[in-house]
Design a protein around this motif. Structure first.
Motif, PDB file in Angstrom:
ATOM      1  N   ALA A 142     -19.564 -44.185  41.969  1.00 25.09           N
ATOM      2  CA  ALA A 142     -19.362 -45.480  42.610  1.00 25.09           C
ATOM      3  C   ALA A 142     -20.684 -46.215  42.798  1.00 25.09           C
ATOM      4  O   ALA A 142     -20.798 -47.421  42.530  1.00 25.09           O
ATOM      5  CB  ALA A 142     -18.660 -45.290  43.949  1.00 25.09           C
ATOM      6  N   LEU A 143     -21.706 -45.498  43.262  1.00 29.58           N
ATOM      7  CA  LEU A 143     -23.016 -46.121  43.460  1.00 29.58           C
ATOM      8  C   LEU A 143     -23.635 -46.540  42.129  1.00 29.58           C
ATOM      9  O   LEU A 143     -24.296 -47.587  42.045  1.00 29.58           O
ATOM     10  CB  LEU A 143     -23.945 -45.158  44.194  1.00 29.58           C
ATOM     11  N   GLY A 171     -21.957 -47.510  39.518  1.00 30.18           N
ATOM     12  CA  GLY A 171     -21.279 -48.741  39.135  1.00 30.18           C
ATOM     13  C   GLY A 171     -21.821 -49.946  39.889  1.00 30.18           C
ATOM     14  O   GLY A 171     -21.986 -51.032  39.310  1.00 30.18           O
ATOM     15  N   GLU A 172     -22.124 -49.775  41.170  1.00 28.64           N
ATOM     16  CA  GLU A 172     -22.687 -50.862  41.963  1.00 28.64           C
ATOM     17  C   GLU A 172     -24.059 -51.281  41.457  1.00 28.64           C
ATOM     18  O   GLU A 172     -24.440 -52.448  41.565  1.00 28.64           O
ATOM     19  CB  GLU A 172     -22.783 -50.445  43.427  1.00 28.64           C
ATOM     20  N   ARG A 173     -24.810 -50.312  40.897  1.00 29.24           N
ATOM     21  CA  ARG A 173     -26.154 -50.610  40.398  1.00 29.24           C
ATOM     22  C   ARG A 173     -26.138 -51.163  38.981  1.00 29.24           C
ATOM     23  O   ARG A 173     -27.185 -51.450  38.409  1.00 29.24           O
ATOM     24  CB  ARG A 173     -27.008 -49.346  40.419  1.00 29.24           C
ATOM     25  N   GLY A 174     -24.947 -51.279  38.398  1.00 26.60           N
ATOM     26  CA  GLY A 174     -24.831 -51.896  37.084  1.00 26.60           C
ATOM     27  C   GLY A 174     -24.793 -50.940  35.911  1.00 26.60           C
ATOM     28  O   GLY A 174     -24.821 -51.378  34.759  1.00 26.60           O
ATOM     29  N   SER A 227     -33.183 -50.587  37.847  1.00 26.60           N
ATOM     30  CA  SER A 227     -32.932 -52.020  37.705  1.00 26.60           C
ATOM     31  C   SER A 227     -32.971 -52.343  36.229  1.00 26.60           C
ATOM     32  O   SER A 227     -33.433 -51.543  35.410  1.00 26.60           O
ATOM     33  CB  SER A 227     -33.984 -52.865  38.456  1.00 26.60           C
ATOM     34  N   GLN A 266     -17.177 -44.153  38.768  1.00 23.44           N
ATOM     35  CA  GLN A 266     -17.713 -45.368  38.148  1.00 23.44           C
ATOM     36  C   GLN A 266     -16.608 -46.349  37.802  1.00 23.44           C
ATOM     37  O   GLN A 266     -16.738 -47.552  38.025  1.00 23.44           O
ATOM     38  CB  GLN A 266     -18.514 -44.987  36.896  1.00 23.44           C
ATOM     39  N   ALA A 309     -15.350 -48.047  40.963  1.00 24.97           N
ATOM     40  CA  ALA A 309     -16.420 -48.501  41.853  1.00 24.97           C
ATOM     41  C   ALA A 309     -16.042 -49.754  42.626  1.00 24.97           C
ATOM     42  O   ALA A 309     -16.295 -49.876  43.828  1.00 24.97           O
ATOM     43  CB  ALA A 309     -17.700 -48.738  41.053  1.00 24.97           C
ATOM     44  N   SER A 310     -15.416 -50.697  41.947  1.00 28.73           N
ATOM     45  CA  SER A 310     -15.085 -51.974  42.604  1.00 28.73           C
ATOM     46  C   SER A 310     -13.960 -51.832  43.623  1.00 28.73           C
ATOM     47  O   SER A 310     -13.783 -52.703  44.481  1.00 28.73           O
ATOM     48  CB  SER A 310     -14.686 -53.003  41.541  1.00 28.73           C
ATOM     49  N   ARG A 311     -13.206 -50.744  43.569  1.00 31.12           N
ATOM     50  CA  ARG A 311     -12.079 -50.568  44.476  1.00 31.12           C
ATOM     51  C   ARG A 311     -12.373 -49.597  45.622  1.00 31.12           C
ATOM     52  O   ARG A 311     -11.567 -49.462  46.538  1.00 31.12           O
ATOM     53  CB  ARG A 311     -10.865 -50.038  43.694  1.00 31.12           C
ATOM     54  N   ASP A 340     -17.511 -48.625  50.739  1.00 34.87           N
ATOM     55  CA  ASP A 340     -18.905 -48.223  50.733  1.00 34.87           C
ATOM     56  C   ASP A 340     -19.004 -46.754  51.143  1.00 34.87           C
ATOM     57  O   ASP A 340     -18.636 -46.394  52.266  1.00 34.87           O
ATOM     58  CB  ASP A 340     -19.701 -49.089  51.705  1.00 34.87           C
TER      59      ASP A 340
END
Length: 231
Positions: free
Chosen positions: A36-37, A39-42, A69, A155, A158-160, A163
């Motif tokens: 999940a994290l 996915g949040e980092r791209g 990044s 991943q 991640a959007s669902r 936190d």
């Protein structure tokens, strides 16, 4: 039984796989958090899964995300991962007397899937006199598979997912490490290494938190243990 010859059998692999199953749910949940994290980092699902396959270290992967990044240099990522994963050098050295008598392909496969939990289980079995090196591979595989699967699911969702920090799931690594330490505790002989590790880790974590904290604390504990053992 301690003088029994080293073997590598299917029975040993299966035994290791079964005995490591209690660790699998925690590994899968931890992998979900990482996925999940990531996915949040791209990171794409492929990038996240490949990192889990070739790095296979929750602490190193989460630390790498902190410096990740789109413009990040590869060097800081490599240094971060190598610093935190330096403990695997000690893991490998501790099981070398066992794996050195196995076939090279079996030894490399076992080391590839070796994790914190499987290492702790293997050390316990070896201390008890068990000499089937297949146990190392089987117990490692029991953690490796849910780690890869959990990363992919985390991943993709991640959007669902909420936190992970809000649920306290970022505390899983310290809790997991504490559980391993308790399972390997042998009594008064371990107080000196523990005290040295704490004496090094606390000031470093308070003054300059980084991936080097766990490495330097581990080295301090190892030196203390070696000095005590050499007396």
């Amino acid at each position: 039984m301690s003088s029994a010859p080293v073997t590598f059998t299917r029975e040993g692999v299966w035994r290791g796989f079964l005995l490591a199953q209690p660790l699998a749910p925690g590994v899968a949940l931890y992998a979900l958090v990482f996925g999940a994290l990531a996915g949040e980092r791209g990171l794409s699902w492929l990038q996240a899964v490949l990192m889990s396959v070739f790095v296979y270290s929750g602490s190193a992967q989460l630390a790498a995300l902190q410096v990740w990044s789109s413009e990040a240099s590869v060097l800081p990522l490599i240094v971060t991962i190598l610093a935190i994963n330096a403990r695997y050098v000690l893991y490998g050295a501790s099981i070398q007397p066992w794996l050195s008598q196995a076939q090279r392909r079996h030894a490399y496969a076992s080391l590839f899937v070796l994790g914190d939990g499987s290492w702790a289980l293997a050390m316990r079995e070896h201390a008890a006199g068990y000499r089937d090196a297949g146990f190392i591979f089987g117990s490692g595989l029991a953690g490796f598979l849910p780690w890869i699967g959990g990363t992919l699911v985390g991943q993709l969702l991640a959007s669902r997912m909420p936190d992970p920090r809000a649920w306290g799931l970022d505390f899983m690594l310290p809790a997991f490490a504490a559980a391993i330490g308790i399972s390997l505790w042998r009594g008064k002989a371990d107080w000196a290494p523990l005290a040295c590790a704490v004496a090094v880790a606390l000031p470093l974590q308070l003054l300059a938190p980084s991936g080097w904290t766990i490495v330097l604390a581990g080295l301090a504990a190892g030196i203390a243990g070696a000095l005590r053992h050499g007396r």
